[in-house]
Scaffold this motif. Structure first.
Motif, PDB file in Angstrom:
ATOM      1  N   THR A 154     -36.489   2.252  58.763  1.00  0.00           N
ATOM      2  CA  THR A 154     -37.655   2.259  59.730  1.00  0.00           C
ATOM      3  C   THR A 154     -37.840   1.453  60.768  1.00  0.00           C
ATOM      4  O   THR A 154     -37.785   1.308  61.938  1.00  0.00           O
ATOM      5  N   THR A 155     -37.586   0.309  60.151  1.00  0.00           N
ATOM      6  CA  THR A 155     -37.479  -1.049  60.884  1.00  0.00           C
ATOM      7  C   THR A 155     -36.280  -0.997  61.905  1.00  0.00           C
ATOM      8  O   THR A 155     -36.402  -1.090  62.893  1.00  0.00           O
ATOM      9  N   CYS A 156     -34.949  -0.574  61.442  1.00  0.00           N
ATOM     10  CA  CYS A 156     -33.902  -0.407  62.285  1.00  0.00           C
ATOM     11  C   CYS A 156     -34.113   0.755  63.217  1.00  0.00           C
ATOM     12  O   CYS A 156     -33.710   0.510  64.337  1.00  0.00           O
ATOM     13  N   TRP A 157     -34.655   1.832  62.761  1.00  0.00           N
ATOM     14  CA  TRP A 157     -34.908   3.090  63.643  1.00  0.00           C
ATOM     15  C   TRP A 157     -35.922   2.549  64.905  1.00  0.00           C
ATOM     16  O   TRP A 157     -35.747   2.469  66.017  1.00  0.00           O
ATOM     17  N   ALA A 158     -37.040   1.658  64.513  1.00  0.00           N
ATOM     18  CA  ALA A 158     -37.894   1.524  65.633  1.00  0.00           C
ATOM     19  C   ALA A 158     -37.401   0.235  66.599  1.00  0.00           C
ATOM     20  O   ALA A 158     -37.695   0.272  67.896  1.00  0.00           O
ATOM     21  N   ALA A 159     -36.291  -0.385  66.170  1.00  0.00           N
ATOM     22  CA  ALA A 159     -35.813  -1.350  66.703  1.00  0.00           C
ATOM     23  C   ALA A 159     -34.687  -0.844  67.721  1.00  0.00           C
ATOM     24  O   ALA A 159     -34.277  -1.615  68.711  1.00  0.00           O
ATOM     25  N   THR A 160     -34.160   0.282  67.500  1.00  0.00           N
ATOM     26  CA  THR A 160     -33.176   0.858  68.203  1.00  0.00           C
ATOM     27  C   THR A 160     -32.977   2.229  68.615  1.00  0.00           C
ATOM     28  O   THR A 160     -32.266   2.786  69.512  1.00  0.00           O
ATOM     29  N   ALA A 161     -34.094   2.939  68.259  1.00  0.00           N
ATOM     30  CA  ALA A 161     -34.051   4.458  68.465  1.00  0.00           C
ATOM     31  C   ALA A 161     -34.059   4.974  70.091  1.00  0.00           C
ATOM     32  O   ALA A 161     -35.078   4.273  70.691  1.00  0.00           O
ATOM     33  N   PRO A 162     -33.433   5.635  70.670  1.00  0.00           N
ATOM     34  CA  PRO A 162     -33.402   5.760  72.236  1.00  0.00           C
ATOM     35  C   PRO A 162     -34.506   6.590  72.412  1.00  0.00           C
ATOM     36  O   PRO A 162     -34.965   6.388  73.331  1.00  0.00           O
ATOM     37  N   GLU A 163     -35.063   7.218  71.591  1.00  0.00           N
ATOM     38  CA  GLU A 163     -36.392   8.110  71.897  1.00  0.00           C
ATOM     39  C   GLU A 163     -37.542   7.319  72.017  1.00  0.00           C
ATOM     40  O   GLU A 163     -38.604   7.853  72.426  1.00  0.00           O
ATOM     41  N   LEU A 164     -37.392   5.944  71.525  1.00  0.00           N
ATOM     42  CA  LEU A 164     -38.637   5.105  71.720  1.00  0.00           C
ATOM     43  C   LEU A 164     -38.521   4.424  73.143  1.00  0.00           C
ATOM     44  O   LEU A 164     -39.488   3.634  73.280  1.00  0.00           O
ATOM     45  N   GLU A 165     -37.546   4.512  73.867  1.00  0.00           N
ATOM     46  CA  GLU A 165     -37.454   3.906  75.198  1.00  0.00           C
ATOM     47  C   GLU A 165     -38.626   4.123  76.167  1.00  0.00           C
ATOM     48  O   GLU A 165     -39.137   5.049  76.213  1.00  0.00           O
ATOM     49  N   ASP A 166     -39.246   2.826  76.460  1.00  0.00           N
ATOM     50  CA  ASP A 166     -40.341   3.067  77.217  1.00  0.00           C
ATOM     51  C   ASP A 166     -41.455   3.390  76.727  1.00  0.00           C
ATOM     52  O   ASP A 166     -42.626   3.822  77.407  1.00  0.00           O
ATOM     53  N   LYS A 167     -41.366   3.577  75.249  1.00  0.00           N
ATOM     54  CA  LYS A 167     -42.684   3.819  74.776  1.00  0.00           C
ATOM     55  C   LYS A 167     -43.138   2.676  73.792  1.00  0.00           C
ATOM     56  O   LYS A 167     -42.282   2.137  73.146  1.00  0.00           O
ATOM     57  N   GLY A 168     -44.238   2.528  73.339  1.00  0.00           N
ATOM     58  CA  GLY A 168     -44.619   1.391  72.319  1.00  0.00           C
ATOM     59  C   GLY A 168     -46.056   1.669  71.834  1.00  0.00           C
ATOM     60  O   GLY A 168     -46.876   2.621  72.257  1.00  0.00           O
ATOM     61  N   GLY A 169     -46.712   0.676  71.228  1.00  0.00           N
ATOM     62  CA  GLY A 169     -47.994   0.691  70.717  1.00  0.00           C
ATOM     63  C   GLY A 169     -47.999   1.874  69.515  1.00  0.00           C
ATOM     64  O   GLY A 169     -49.008   2.183  69.227  1.00  0.00           O
ATOM     65  N   LEU A 170     -47.197   1.954  69.098  1.00  0.00           N
ATOM     66  CA  LEU A 170     -46.657   3.244  67.986  1.00  0.00           C
ATOM     67  C   LEU A 170     -46.537   2.515  66.672  1.00  0.00           C
ATOM     68  O   LEU A 170     -46.243   1.538  66.519  1.00  0.00           O
ATOM     69  N   TYR A 171     -46.976   3.552  65.622  1.00  0.00           N
ATOM     70  CA  TYR A 171     -46.879   3.339  64.287  1.00  0.00           C
ATOM     71  C   TYR A 171     -46.017   4.320  63.673  1.00  0.00           C
ATOM     72  O   TYR A 171     -46.148   5.606  63.855  1.00  0.00           O
ATOM     73  N   ALA A 172     -44.765   3.745  63.115  1.00  0.00           N
ATOM     74  CA  ALA A 172     -43.846   4.708  62.626  1.00  0.00           C
ATOM     75  C   ALA A 172     -43.784   4.754  60.940  1.00  0.00           C
ATOM     76  O   ALA A 172     -44.066   3.741  60.297  1.00  0.00           O
ATOM     77  N   MET A 214     -37.732  14.192  68.449  1.00  0.00           N
ATOM     78  CA  MET A 214     -37.568  14.488  66.941  1.00  0.00           C
ATOM     79  C   MET A 214     -36.381  13.580  66.272  1.00  0.00           C
ATOM     80  O   MET A 214     -35.318  13.692  66.695  1.00  0.00           O
ATOM     81  N   SER A 215     -37.032  12.774  65.357  1.00  0.00           N
ATOM     82  CA  SER A 215     -36.038  12.110  64.621  1.00  0.00           C
ATOM     83  C   SER A 215     -35.080  12.707  63.829  1.00  0.00           C
ATOM     84  O   SER A 215     -35.624  13.681  63.226  1.00  0.00           O
ATOM     85  N   THR A 216     -33.718  12.607  63.706  1.00  0.00           N
ATOM     86  CA  THR A 216     -33.328  13.156  62.674  1.00  0.00           C
ATOM     87  C   THR A 216     -32.827  12.545  61.528  1.00  0.00           C
ATOM     88  O   THR A 216     -32.358  12.839  60.686  1.00  0.00           O
ATOM     89  N   PHE A 217     -33.575  11.397  61.366  1.00  0.00           N
ATOM     90  CA  PHE A 217     -33.574  10.766  60.050  1.00  0.00           C
ATOM     91  C   PHE A 217     -35.010  10.904  58.931  1.00  0.00           C
ATOM     92  O   PHE A 217     -35.698  11.434  59.687  1.00  0.00           O
ATOM     93  N   GLY A 218     -35.208  10.493  57.916  1.00  0.00           N
ATOM     94  CA  GLY A 218     -36.387  10.573  57.183  1.00  0.00           C
ATOM     95  C   GLY A 218     -36.353   9.789  56.040  1.00  0.00           C
ATOM     96  O   GLY A 218     -35.823   8.753  56.114  1.00  0.00           O
ATOM     97  N   PHE A 219     -37.065  10.154  55.082  1.00  0.00           N
ATOM     98  CA  PHE A 219     -37.471   9.417  53.872  1.00  0.00           C
ATOM     99  C   PHE A 219     -36.145   8.727  53.058  1.00  0.00           C
ATOM    100  O   PHE A 219     -36.184   7.423  52.766  1.00  0.00           O
ATOM    101  N   ASP A 220     -35.223   9.491  53.135  1.00  0.00           N
ATOM    102  CA  ASP A 220     -34.097   9.197  52.601  1.00  0.00           C
ATOM    103  C   ASP A 220     -32.916   8.198  53.238  1.00  0.00           C
ATOM    104  O   ASP A 220     -31.927   7.754  52.500  1.00  0.00           O
ATOM    105  N   SER A 221     -33.047   8.226  54.608  1.00  0.00           N
ATOM    106  CA  SER A 221     -32.217   7.628  55.211  1.00  0.00           C
ATOM    107  C   SER A 221     -32.252   6.090  54.796  1.00  0.00           C
ATOM    108  O   SER A 221     -33.243   5.306  54.600  1.00  0.00           O
ATOM    109  N   THR A 222     -30.960   5.463  55.126  1.00  0.00           N
ATOM    110  CA  THR A 222     -30.783   3.916  54.983  1.00  0.00           C
ATOM    111  C   THR A 222     -30.546   3.126  56.413  1.00  0.00           C
ATOM    112  O   THR A 222     -30.273   4.051  57.495  1.00  0.00           O
ATOM    113  N   ALA A 223     -30.681   2.038  56.356  1.00  0.00           N
ATOM    114  CA  ALA A 223     -30.549   1.102  57.741  1.00  0.00           C
ATOM    115  C   ALA A 223     -28.896   1.499  58.189  1.00  0.00           C
ATOM    116  O   ALA A 223     -28.946   1.526  59.265  1.00  0.00           O
ATOM    117  N   ASP A 224     -28.207   1.459  57.224  1.00  0.00           N
ATOM    118  CA  ASP A 224     -26.716   1.762  57.746  1.00  0.00           C
ATOM    119  C   ASP A 224     -26.760   3.004  58.421  1.00  0.00           C
ATOM    120  O   ASP A 224     -26.147   3.114  59.481  1.00  0.00           O
TER     121      ASP A 224
END
Length: 317
Positions: free
Chosen positions: A255-273, A1-11
């Protein structure tokens, strides 16, 4: 479960990340979401390759980001609306760079009048999908040398507007609608991620598509006042969107930065975030989610074959 959301920033998304030693290649990187994604990643130690069609704007962005973050920033001129420019840029990239860890397919065009690329493709499909299709495949030798490489395709909730029309991808026969054409191109971005994942996951390379949110950037340069008013009305008419506004550019890059770095996406792909989380599957929710036609593996394979034919190249993995 991501701890980020609509208001999160890239930083905020990258706050606890160390990207030292990683190289990010970002298309459309001298303005808007691409510029902010590059700045945020550079601030966390990433080396950057900024790509775009305007050399002077690339150089200005590289200086600004380099001065602010201390990152190593290089540039590569590439016009995604020209197969010749893409091939020349990829040849330069293979000669100049050692590897790419993160490929951010960020550049795009939205809701423009009927126009054609240098090779005769409808501009939105040709730039948003076919340009990135060819560039990504030509850069694959660099990605294969990367560490835990990820590919992030900037899609949009606009994919709700239309599926891919394989019988007339480039509006040779059917009447042109700028929003349906945008929707087709954004669905193609998701299907491309699905097809990449099918081919590359066993190599440790994973692909994602993301909806950054509604953001006022130069992507909207073709929109008139009525278009913008309609977008606001559409957002406000959806119950779940009431009270929400357009995102800021830092929020849009999250969301770009999250998809590029999120550890919970390791070994997963073909997803839409969206909103820094894997989106729900929905064929009816107007306020979010990913449509089933955008994740259809058969459609993804059909699009891959059609794309190879259109760009005049075959890619086997």
């Amino acid at each position: 479960m991501s701890t980020f959301g609509f208001d999160s920033t890239a930083d905020k998304v990258l706050a606890d990340k160390d990207l030292t030693g990683r190289t990010a290649f970002i298309t459309g990187a001298y303005s808007g979401l691409g510029h902010e994604t590059a700045r945020a990643m550079g601030a966390k130690g990433a080396s950057l390759i900024l790509s775009g069609r305007d050399e002077s704007k690339l150089e200005a962005a590289a200086k600004t980001i380099g001065d602010e973050t201390g990152a190593k920033v290089e540039t590569l001129v590439c016009d995604l609306a020209s197969l010749g420019s893409i091939r020349a840029a990829a040849e330069q990239a293979l000669a100049r760079f050692d590897h790419v860890d993160l490929l951010i397919n960020n550049a795009g065009v939205m809701a423009c009048p009927l126009s054609r690329t240098a090779d005769g493709f409808e501009l939105q499909f040709g730039t948003n999908h076919l340009g990135h299709f060819l560039l990504t495949n030509l850069l694959m030798p660099l990605l294969e040398k990367g560490e835990n490489p990820r590919i992030v395709n900037l899609s949009s909730r606009g994919h709700h507007l239309d599926s891919v029309h394989f019988d007339d991808l480039n509006y040779a026969e059917r009447d042109y609608d700028k929003w349906e054409a945008y929707g087709q191109s954004k669905t193609a971005n998701i299907l491309f991620a699905v097809a990449l994942e099918q081919r590359l996951s066993d190599k440790g390379i994973h692909a994602y598509a993301v909806h950054p949110g509604g953001i006022m950037t130069n992507l909207g340069r073709h929109l008139d006042e009525q278009d913008i008013a309609n977008l606001r009305k559409r957002m406000e008419s959806n119950a779940e969107d009431k009270g929400m506004t357009f995102k800021t550019v830092p929020q849009g890059a999250a969301t770009t930065c999250w998809a590029a770095t999120a550890p919970e996406l390791e070994d997963k792909g073909g997803l839409y975030a969206e909103d820094c989380a894997v989106a729900d599957h929905s064929d009816s929710d107007p306020s979010g989610g990913v449509r089933s036609y955008a994740l259809d593996k058969d459609a993804a394979e059909r699009l891959w074959s059609a794309s190879e034919e259109l760009v005049g190249a075959t890619f086997a993995y």
